[in-house]
Design a protein around this motif. Structure first.
Motif, mmCIF file in Angstrom:
data_model
loop_
_atom_site.group_PDB
_atom_site.id
_atom_site.type_symbol
_atom_site.label_atom_id
_atom_site.label_comp_id
_atom_site.label_asym_id
_atom_site.label_seq_id
_atom_site.Cartn_x
_atom_site.Cartn_y
_atom_site.Cartn_z
ATOM 1 N N GLY A 2 -3.570 0.797 -19.921
ATOM 2 C CA GLY A 2 -2.890 -0.138 -19.030
ATOM 3 C C GLY A 2 -3.038 0.277 -17.589
ATOM 4 N N ALA A 3 -1.891 0.368 -16.915
ATOM 5 C CA ALA A 3 -1.920 0.687 -15.499
ATOM 6 C C ALA A 3 -2.154 2.159 -15.279
ATOM 7 C CB ALA A 3 -0.605 0.284 -14.867
ATOM 8 N N ASP A 5 -4.299 4.527 -15.301
ATOM 9 C CA ASP A 5 -5.522 5.331 -15.181
ATOM 10 C C ASP A 5 -5.155 6.543 -14.332
ATOM 11 O OD1 ASP A 5 -7.543 2.444 -14.640
ATOM 12 O OD2 ASP A 5 -5.456 2.661 -14.191
ATOM 13 N N ALA A 8 -6.620 8.340 -11.236
ATOM 14 C CA ALA A 8 -7.094 7.557 -10.096
ATOM 15 C C ALA A 8 -6.031 7.472 -9.009
ATOM 16 C CB ALA A 8 -7.462 6.161 -10.565
ATOM 17 N N VAL A 9 -4.779 7.604 -9.376
ATOM 18 C CA VAL A 9 -3.721 7.538 -8.382
ATOM 19 C C VAL A 9 -3.507 8.926 -7.834
ATOM 20 C CG1 VAL A 9 -1.316 6.996 -7.991
ATOM 21 C CG2 VAL A 9 -2.640 5.677 -9.614
ATOM 22 N N VAL A 10 -3.820 9.098 -6.539
ATOM 23 C CA VAL A 10 -3.843 10.450 -6.051
ATOM 24 C C VAL A 10 -2.580 10.864 -5.325
ATOM 25 C CG1 VAL A 10 -6.195 11.169 -6.024
ATOM 26 C CG2 VAL A 10 -5.448 9.447 -4.432
ATOM 27 N N TRP A 11 -2.058 9.958 -4.483
ATOM 28 C CA TRP A 11 -0.941 10.383 -3.648
ATOM 29 C C TRP A 11 0.362 9.947 -4.261
ATOM 30 C CZ3 TRP A 11 -1.878 13.255 0.698
ATOM 31 C CH2 TRP A 11 -3.207 13.369 1.060
ATOM 32 N N ASP A 231 -13.451 -10.198 2.937
ATOM 33 C CA ASP A 231 -12.817 -10.875 1.797
ATOM 34 C C ASP A 231 -11.310 -10.958 1.964
ATOM 35 O OD1 ASP A 231 -15.060 -11.441 0.453
ATOM 36 O OD2 ASP A 231 -14.858 -9.913 -1.098
ATOM 37 N N PHE A 235 -8.845 -13.999 1.117
ATOM 38 C CA PHE A 235 -7.797 -13.844 0.115
ATOM 39 C C PHE A 235 -6.420 -14.147 0.724
ATOM 40 C CE2 PHE A 235 -5.138 -10.989 -2.702
ATOM 41 C CZ PHE A 235 -5.179 -11.841 -3.779
ATOM 42 N N LEU B 109 -10.680 -12.980 -5.951
ATOM 43 C CA LEU B 109 -12.098 -12.820 -5.693
ATOM 44 C C LEU B 109 -12.668 -11.681 -6.531
ATOM 45 C CD1 LEU B 109 -11.835 -13.044 -1.833
ATOM 46 C CD2 LEU B 109 -12.277 -14.884 -3.417
ATOM 47 N N ASP B 111 -14.364 -8.785 -5.671
ATOM 48 C CA ASP B 111 -14.400 -7.362 -5.341
ATOM 49 C C ASP B 111 -13.021 -6.845 -4.943
ATOM 50 O OD1 ASP B 111 -14.936 -4.863 -4.557
ATOM 51 O OD2 ASP B 111 -16.514 -5.360 -3.143
ATOM 52 N N GLY B 152 1.123 -5.176 -15.363
ATOM 53 C CA GLY B 152 0.877 -3.958 -16.113
ATOM 54 C C GLY B 152 0.944 -2.679 -15.303
ATOM 55 N N ILE B 153 1.488 -2.726 -14.083
ATOM 56 C CA ILE B 153 1.688 -1.493 -13.322
ATOM 57 C C ILE B 153 3.159 -1.126 -13.431
ATOM 58 C CG2 ILE B 153 1.551 -0.390 -11.055
ATOM 59 C CD1 ILE B 153 -0.674 -2.263 -10.338
ATOM 60 N N HIS B 154 3.449 -0.117 -14.237
ATOM 61 C CA HIS B 154 4.847 0.220 -14.473
ATOM 62 C C HIS B 154 5.297 1.400 -13.626
ATOM 63 C CE1 HIS B 154 5.005 -2.719 -17.653
ATOM 64 N NE2 HIS B 154 3.838 -2.264 -18.065
ATOM 65 N N GLN B 165 -5.803 3.990 -1.945
ATOM 66 C CA GLN B 165 -5.317 5.090 -2.772
ATOM 67 C C GLN B 165 -5.284 4.710 -4.249
ATOM 68 O OE1 GLN B 165 -1.634 5.423 -0.565
ATOM 69 N NE2 GLN B 165 -2.291 7.358 0.303
ATOM 70 N N LEU B 166 -5.742 3.502 -4.566
ATOM 71 C CA LEU B 166 -5.706 3.034 -5.945
ATOM 72 C C LEU B 166 -7.108 2.852 -6.494
ATOM 73 C CD1 LEU B 166 -3.025 0.244 -5.424
ATOM 74 C CD2 LEU B 166 -2.625 2.562 -6.229
ATOM 75 N N SER B 167 -7.230 2.922 -7.816
ATOM 76 C CA SER B 167 -8.527 2.687 -8.448
ATOM 77 C C SER B 167 -8.850 1.197 -8.412
ATOM 78 C CB SER B 167 -8.474 3.162 -9.899
ATOM 79 O OG SER B 167 -7.588 2.339 -10.628
ATOM 80 N N MET B 170 -6.629 -0.920 -10.624
ATOM 81 C CA MET B 170 -5.273 -1.066 -10.073
ATOM 82 C C MET B 170 -5.273 -2.059 -8.927
ATOM 83 S SD MET B 170 -2.982 1.106 -11.392
ATOM 84 C CE MET B 170 -2.091 2.343 -10.499
ATOM 85 N N ARG B 173 -5.319 -5.473 -10.188
ATOM 86 C CA ARG B 173 -3.995 -5.859 -10.698
ATOM 87 C C ARG B 173 -3.070 -6.258 -9.551
ATOM 88 N NH1 ARG B 173 -2.952 -3.848 -16.130
ATOM 89 N NH2 ARG B 173 -4.858 -2.846 -16.832
ATOM 90 N N ALA B 175 -3.985 -7.356 -6.666
ATOM 91 C CA ALA B 175 -4.475 -8.628 -6.135
ATOM 92 C C ALA B 175 -4.009 -9.790 -7.007
ATOM 93 C CB ALA B 175 -6.000 -8.610 -6.046
ATOM 94 N N GLU B 203 -9.573 -4.668 -19.786
ATOM 95 C CA GLU B 203 -8.128 -4.684 -19.530
ATOM 96 C C GLU B 203 -7.733 -5.813 -18.586
ATOM 97 O OE1 GLU B 203 -8.019 0.133 -19.766
ATOM 98 O OE2 GLU B 203 -7.278 -0.851 -17.961
ATOM 99 N N ARG B 581 -16.117 11.896 -17.579
ATOM 100 C CA ARG B 581 -15.523 12.890 -16.680
ATOM 101 C C ARG B 581 -16.337 14.178 -16.599
ATOM 102 N NH1 ARG B 581 -9.141 11.802 -17.707
ATOM 103 N NH2 ARG B 581 -9.212 9.695 -16.919
ATOM 104 N N ARG B 604 -13.730 3.627 -27.427
ATOM 105 C CA ARG B 604 -13.128 2.737 -26.449
ATOM 106 C C ARG B 604 -14.198 1.971 -25.663
ATOM 107 N NH1 ARG B 604 -10.377 3.594 -21.514
ATOM 108 N NH2 ARG B 604 -10.765 5.807 -21.496
ATOM 109 N N ARG B 621 -3.452 -3.755 -23.714
ATOM 110 C CA ARG B 621 -2.236 -4.130 -23.009
ATOM 111 C C ARG B 621 -2.589 -4.927 -21.772
ATOM 112 N NH1 ARG B 621 1.068 -0.672 -20.680
ATOM 113 N NH2 ARG B 621 0.052 1.318 -21.058
#
Lengths: 336, 621
Positions: A2-3, A5, A8-11, A231, A235, B109, B111, B152-154, B165-167, B170, B173, B175, B203, B581, B604, B621
């Motif tokens: 799910g959310a 990952d 990937a969240v660093v800070w 973009d 958006f 969009l 990207d 789905g961001i809990h 700072q997000l992948s 994320m 999500r 957006a 996902e 990884r 997976r 999920r």
């Protein structure tokens, strides 16, 4: 998954702790570098005395008669009998206490001379800076938003003219039209009191601001054009946000990031680089003093002005870099 | 889902559609006059329905959605009719659009890396999109956190982060949450998962479907991937070169396409579950709408084209209940299209002989650490890999798995922190210490084909010049350089006259052919292909894969095929290494690994590869 990952969240630090500490550390680092630079620059400035043709005593004497008494007084005052590096050390120590010796033209302490002129130069420089950033960014944004229209083409050609017109040409032109023909604004002098000074310095400030305005405009327009194609603008519109919000907190905020750094450089050049403007409009500022001192070979004043230039360039650069950090979180927080 | 499917089954009896587009035509004003980008597009979306618009690059699918949302780039104009809930959208003034965008129509969009304002925290991005702007800061923050939970961001702390700072997943999500903030009744998702990794892609698609069902919202999904459209959509619109060529319910289209283009597109998708003898590629490349004006748009690439197909542009017509096709010969060629599909499904791939041969490329215990001692990032951790003569090896992983770093270490663009690399018998632990002769040996042994054919060719030089340079670099005493250049062009299936052309005059697929020809100039024994087809259209992708398979048979070259796409690996390799990884988590023959994956990550990855099945998206999920 799910959310989460997760990696990937660093800070994950609390909101307000982010940034503050790293900015302080950054400024501290920069200040150390600045101090080192200042030592190097002051050494070079000190060497001016020896690099100038003739011997230092003659330089420092100026027009005064050369007698054993004056020579020994100067030797004592400038420690010319001491070893070279000790001379520098003593000079620098006094300079640190704003004692740069006396001007040979007026026999007044150099610091007094500078103090008398610095406010005018600061006023003129900041005035011109205000004009340059406001018109530069304002017109640059206008041109970008109306890309390809008559407005845009007019502004772009004005940039070329503004960039390529030297101050003594635009200055004389302004004087002729607004002071001599129309009598709208005074032709010289600096006035007394804030509003009178503003009134007197308007023409010089405009003349001084023209090339910087063109420079800022050019960059602001390019930055804005780049941002408008992003973009995130599409958006934002797709979410029904108001055009004003999109223009200000989306387009302008992002476009200003590169422009801010550039404005810092412009500011220092406006405060201490107004030599031609001050001469054209007979404004008694630092630039004016520099020219007079150069003609009179007034080495003590030249040293002081050179140091002032160096310090102001360094300070405005630091200011610009800190601003850059403040407006761009990506730099502040380190992009991953 | 079942409710909307029931509605779709009976298009005639449907109530008034939520969105209807008629005779949509989009044109660009140029110095030479009007240039048509899209023409004759007709589509409808029912409340709660998901439709897919499928097409390759240049098909006009993205521009169509921009016209629907009134966001056409400057210089483009749309004519025709666009009605949303009875209201005409075309010709709305900008201030009126604000009552439609966000509240009625949402748009996301492709990207996620460029879609969010980089200098705003997620809280502001969501907060400013929420409709109840007047409520307190605290209430809005709470609402924003609730909206993040919906996507789905809990982790509530995400709200205080900046997008960078997000992948990617994320960000997409966030957006989606922002696009849904004002609760639109129709969401348009323009390739929402294309820029993401395979596992994340699944996902995001599953999330979109879940939200669509939960909210009873309509969804327009734009995609180039038919399998994704089959898994997500009720009805599918297939676009090609600015025109609709087929409209059909998803399951019907999957069972039997009724246009040669849909048929060919379906066939050129490499299947992930088996290796086919040869992919059925569509010859040529996607034309611009101007090149195919006043005739069937697919005519230049259609094997069934006749003179009648050149007479005027055919209109969509109903060939079966609920099924529209623009092919005028569809009734005659239906049987042949079915035969083609059956033939392709039945053709069995015969594997080449697998006698063990000499090793030409080996990496042993490779370690690569980036960054200083304070923040070391281990990119490669004790990696072992070997390639033997004439075999094709796959290196599979997502972005950040270390596969590209490994390939850079193999060709000396990066230096390994520890470990050994042997290329063609030369030990290349430290590239900087190699002498000129050894370097030459290595360059003759290994060559690379990169992902982006647009940036790897010098735009100022002709194709011939580029190839000649490659030839003389590796064999300075070559006599007949021109003939060599022609030989290379023929080998990669390009006309020899292309030697005169500049890269700008070539399509993406042609450029990738040139890049392959340039790599072949050195007569390498191993070709490292780093995502060589991922920047290309599906129909062109199959051409390049077939070319690579043919070159291998002709020239006995070994491949190291780096990709994230398991279906491609299945088609071109015999052995694979799966990276995750920085480590190789699984290796073996391609069939073994893909049929019986052992490592949970491989399982997976395999589950994430799109299939046309509806249940593909279930279980996430």
């Amino acid at each position: 998954m799910g959310a989460g990952d997760g990696s990937a969240v660093v800070w994950a630090r609390p909101r307000w702790a982010i940034g503050g500490a790293s900015i302080r550390a950054y400024v501290a680092r920069r200040l150390v570098v600045l101090a080192v630079l200042l030592v190097a620059v002051s050494f070079a400035v000190f060497c001016l005395l020896y690099l100038a043709p003739g011997n230092p005593i003659d330089m420092l004497l100026g027009q005064r008669p050369r007698t054993p008494a004056t020579v020994s007084a100067l030797t004592r005052q400038y420690n010319l009998d001491k070893p070279f590096f000790e001379q520098y050390w003593l000079w620098a120590w006094r300079a640190l206490h704003l004692d740069f010796g006396t001007s040979i033209q007026t026999s007044l302490p150099v610091a007094t001379e500078i103090k008398a002129r610095l406010p005018t130069s600061l006023f003129l420089g900041c005035y011109a800076f205000g004009l340059a950033t406001m018109t530069g960014i304002g017109l640059g944004v206008q041109a970008a938003v109306r890309r390809g229209t008559l407005v845009d083409r007019f502004v772009v050609s004005a940039v070329v003219i503004g960039l390529s017109t030297p101050v003594f040409v635009s200055g004389v032109g302004l004087l002729y039209v607004f002071a001599i023909q129309l009598h709208w604004l005074p032709a010289f002098g600096k006035g007394n009191g804030f509003f009178d000074e503003l009134w007197h310095l308007t023409l010089p400030a405009i003349a001084l601001a023209v090339p910087s305005t063109a420079y800022i405009l050019k960059h602001a327009r390019a930055a804005m054009l780049g941002v408008l194609e992003q973009d995130y603008i599409v958006f934002a519109r797709a979410r029904g946000l108001s055009p004003w919000r999109i223009l200000f907190s989306y387009a302008l905020r992002n476009a200003l990031i590169p422009v801010v750094t550039m404005c810092g450089l412009v500011l220092s050049s406006l405060i201490v680089g107004a030599v031609l403007t001050e001469m054209t409009f007979s404004v008694q500022g630092i630039g004016h003093l520099l020219v007079q001192s150069a003609l009179a070979k007034d080495i003590a004043v030249i040293q002081c002005v050179s140091l002032l230039v160096a310090v102001s360039v360094m300070a405005t650069n630091l200011l610009a870099d800190v601003l850059y950090l403040l407006v761009d979180p990506r730099i502040r927080l380190g992009r991953r | 889902m079942s409710a909307s499917a029931a509605v779709t089954a009976n298009p005639q009896t449907m109530t008034s559609p939520l969105l209807s587009v008629k005779r949509l035509r989009i044109e660009r004003r140029t110095a030479e006059g009007l240039q048509t980008l899209v023409s004759g597009v007709e589509l409808t979306v029912q409340p709660g329905e998901t439709i897919g618009i499928v097409g390759e690059s240049g098909s006009g699918k993205s521009i169509t959605t921009r016209a629907i949302t009134g966001l056409l780039p400057p210089g483009l104009t749309a004519t025709g009719e666009i009605r949303y809930a009875g209201r005409s959208l075309l010709g709305l003034r900008e201030r009126d659009w604000r009552t439609v965008r966000g509240t009625e129509l949402g748009l996301i969009l492709q990207d996620p890396f460029t879609m969010l304002n980089p200098i705003m925290r997620c809280e502001r991005i969501l907060g400013e999109s929420l409709r109840n702007g007047g409520t307190s800061w605290f209430a809005r923050r709470e609402e924003a956190i609730r909206r993040l939970a919906e996507v789905g961001i809990h982790d509530a702390s995400v709200i205080d982060r900046y997008p960078f700072q997000l992948s990617g997943g994320m960000r997409q999500r966030v957006a989606i949450a922002a696009a849904l903030a004002r609760d639109p009744s129709l969401l348009i998702a323009d390739e929402p998962s294309t820029a993401l990794d395979v596992t994340t892609q699944r996902e995001i698609l599953a999330l979109l479907r879940r939200i669509q069902v939960a909210r009873g919202m309509s969804l327009i999904l734009i995609t180039h991937d038919l399998r994704v459209a089959f898994a997500m959509c009720d009805r599918i619109y297939v676009m090609y070169a600015g025109s609709l060529v087929e409209v059909a319910p998803a399951d019907k289209l999957d069972a039997e396409p009724l246009h040669p283009y849909s048929n060919a597109l379906l066939l050129s998708e490499p299947p992930v579950d088996r290796r086919v003898a040869e992919l059925v590629a569509i010859p040529g490349s996607v034309p611009s709408p101007g090149e195919v004006a006043n005739k069937c748009v697919f005519v230049p690439r259609c094997q069934w084209a006749q003179s009648a197909c050149h007479q005027g542009s055919p209109l969509l017509r109903e060939v079966m209940p609920g099924r529209l096709s623009a092919c005028i010969r569809v009734d005659e060629i239906r049987g042949q299209m079915t035969a083609l599909r059956r033939q392709s499904a039945e053709a069995v791939f015969r594997p080449a002989d697998t006698t063990p041969r000499n090793q030409i490329l080996q990496a042993h215990g490779i370690q690569k650490v980036f960054g200083g001692q304070r923040h070391p990032v281990v990119a490669l951790d004790n990696v072992f890999l070997e390639v033997r003569e004439g075999e094709s090896v796959g290196l599979v992983g997502e972005s950040g798995s270390g596969k590209t770093t490994l390939s850079r270490v193999l060709v000396g663009l990066e230096h390994a922190t520890a470990g050994n690399v042997t290329v063609g018998g030369v030990n290349v632990a430290d590239w900087r210490k190699l002498n000129r002769k050894d370097l030459a040996t290595i360059r003759r042994t290994v060559q690379v084909v990169f992902q982006d054919p647009y940036s790897t060719l010098n735009p100022m030089r002709s194709i011939g010049w580029t190839l000649a340079e490659a030839i003389t670099t590796h064999k300075p005493d070559t006599r007949q350089v021109d003939r060599e250049v022609e030989g290379l062009l023929e080998a990669v299936g390009l006309p020899t006259s292309y030697a005169q052309r500049r890269p700008a005059a070539l399509s993406g697929g042609m450029r990738q052919r040139v890049a392959i020809a340039r790599a072949l100039a050195a007569r390498p024994r191993v070709l490292i292909c780093d995502e060589p087809v991922s920047a290309l259209d599906v129909s062109v992708q199959a051409q390049i894969l077939n070319l690579l398979n043919r070159l291998r048979a002709e020239r006995e070259i070994a491949y190291l095929f780096i990709t994230h796409d398991l279906s491609i690996v299945r088609q071109v390799t015999e052995r694979i290494y799966v990276m995750h990884r920085g480590r190789v988590v699984e290796s073996g023959t391609t069939d073994d690994v893909l049929n019986h994956p052992q490592d949970p990550y491989t399982v997976r990855l395999l589950a994430s590869a799109p299939t046309a099945e509806r249940d593909w998206l279930d279980g996430t999920r």
